[in-house]
Motif scaffolding. Structure first.
Motif: not given
Length: 364
Positions: A147, A158, A184, A186
């Motif tokens: 990542l 992501r 992150s 995502a």
């Protein structure tokens, strides 16, 4: 026409043929974890549910009049129980994964996928416009590294794809992986095929197990042919993601809507699990305790792998167990890296039968 290819498959010991279940053996191979596929009352109730309407088949795609109150009611029950904004019923788990991943991963996006993710997701990953980055199975450190060093394109996203319970290994996705995905920003896709109905305080799966409240970037996919005792699949997500799938997921758009009977049967199974939750949880725990008693290891899920050195030995063990009255799955490469017997802890199978099985395994 394919003689050489078939001969090569045969020489490798990987030749497959359909297997019909033997009613004389004890089923420790199927994914009917809770035995709902044998409950005639659920079948009869599903028939009545479908029989209330003037037609018994969807007749068209979801977007050409094939969407039915039975579909809508089950989507509503699933999303409310699981805490999601919206849901979609799908014809099968394979189609659900194919549609999800192919549609959601756009040109500037990066998909981080566990290397043990189901074959349906891996097929879909070959069709995406964005970049695909596999990470080591259930390894938060490897995912974290990838990542951090994999850039996304301009306005790219992501996405992280994992299974709640991995269908071969039987292990549960690590919470750290889900946390990394959230940190992150995502979109997190969780395949709950083998965890829905078998784990968590409400037997709803991994989100339930970890106490995770679904957010706008969470996507849950599950199948109906395992714990729920029917056939088909579902996707739960935010209203935005579901609307996007309605408009971009080819396995939703270009196919007839799911069978009304299968969805009605799944809803009966879903309601049965909710009513019998505490009893089912005790039965699940009892069977896991037997595994610990016999092997010294408490299983994370209802899947217990038993590695075997090679394919001929694997098939010989399976035949010997069948002769002793046990139906156990024999899983060969390339589905798995190493051959293994896969034992399913089904609640209708008595604990003493599992004790007998593990003794038989010790004698092989």
């Amino acid at each position: 026409m394919y003689e050489k290819e078939l001969a090569a498959i045969g020489r490798s010991g990987r030749f497959r043929e359909p297997i019909m279940a033997d009613p004389k053996t004890i089923d420790m191979a199927s994914n009917d974890y809770l035995g709902l596929a044998h409950r005639k009352k659920l079948f009869e109730r599903a028939c009545k549910r479908v029989g209330k309407y003037p037609w018994h088949a969807p007749k068209a795609s979801l977007f050409l009049g094939g969407y039915h109150p039975i579909h809508r009611d089950f989507e509503t029950a699933l999303r409310e129980a699981n805490g999601f904004e919206a849901g979609i019923v799908v014809g099968s788990g394979f189609l659900a994964n194919l549609g999800l991943i192919e549609a959601l991963v756009r040109r500037n996006d990066v998909l981080f996928v566990d290397e043990s993710y189901h074959a349906s997701g891996m097929v879909a990953a070959k069709l995406v416009q964005g970049k695909v980055v596999p990470f080591r199975h259930n390894d938060p450190e490897d995912l974290s590294e990838k990542l951090s060093r994999t850039p996304v394109g301009k306005r790219g996203r992501r996405l992280v794809a994992v299974e709640g319970v991995y269908s071969m290994e039987g292990d549960v996705v690590k919470r750290e992986i889900l946390e990394l995905a959230d940190e992150s920003d995502a979109v997190t896709i969780v395949d709950e095929a083998h965890s829905g109905g078998t784990m968590g305080p409400r037997l709803l799966g991994v989100f339930d197990h970890y106490g995770i409240v679904p957010g706008p970037r969470h996507v849950k996919m599950g199948t109906l042919g395992k714990a729920y005792g029917s056939y088909g699949a579902y996707i739960l997500a935010s209203e935005e993601i579901v609307a996007f799938l309605h408009n971009r997921a080819k396995p939703l758009i270009y196919t007839t809507a799911p069978s009304l009977f299968d969805i009605a049967l799944a809803q009966e199974g879903f309601e049965h699990i909710a009513k019998k939750r505490e009893l089912l949880k005790r039965r699940i725990a009892r069977r896991k305790a037997v595994v610990e008693e016999m092997t010294g290891r408490y299983p994370e899920s209802m899947i217990v792998p038993f590695p075997v050195e090679d394919i001929p030995t694997l098939m010989r063990y399976r035949r010997r167990l069948a002769e002793s009255g046990f139906d156990v799955g024999a899983i060969r490469p390339p589905t798995v890296e190493r051959p293994m017997l896969r034992i399913i802890l089904r609640t209708p199978v008595k604990p003493k039968a599992y004790r007998r099985l593990f003794r038989a395994l010790g004698d092989l």
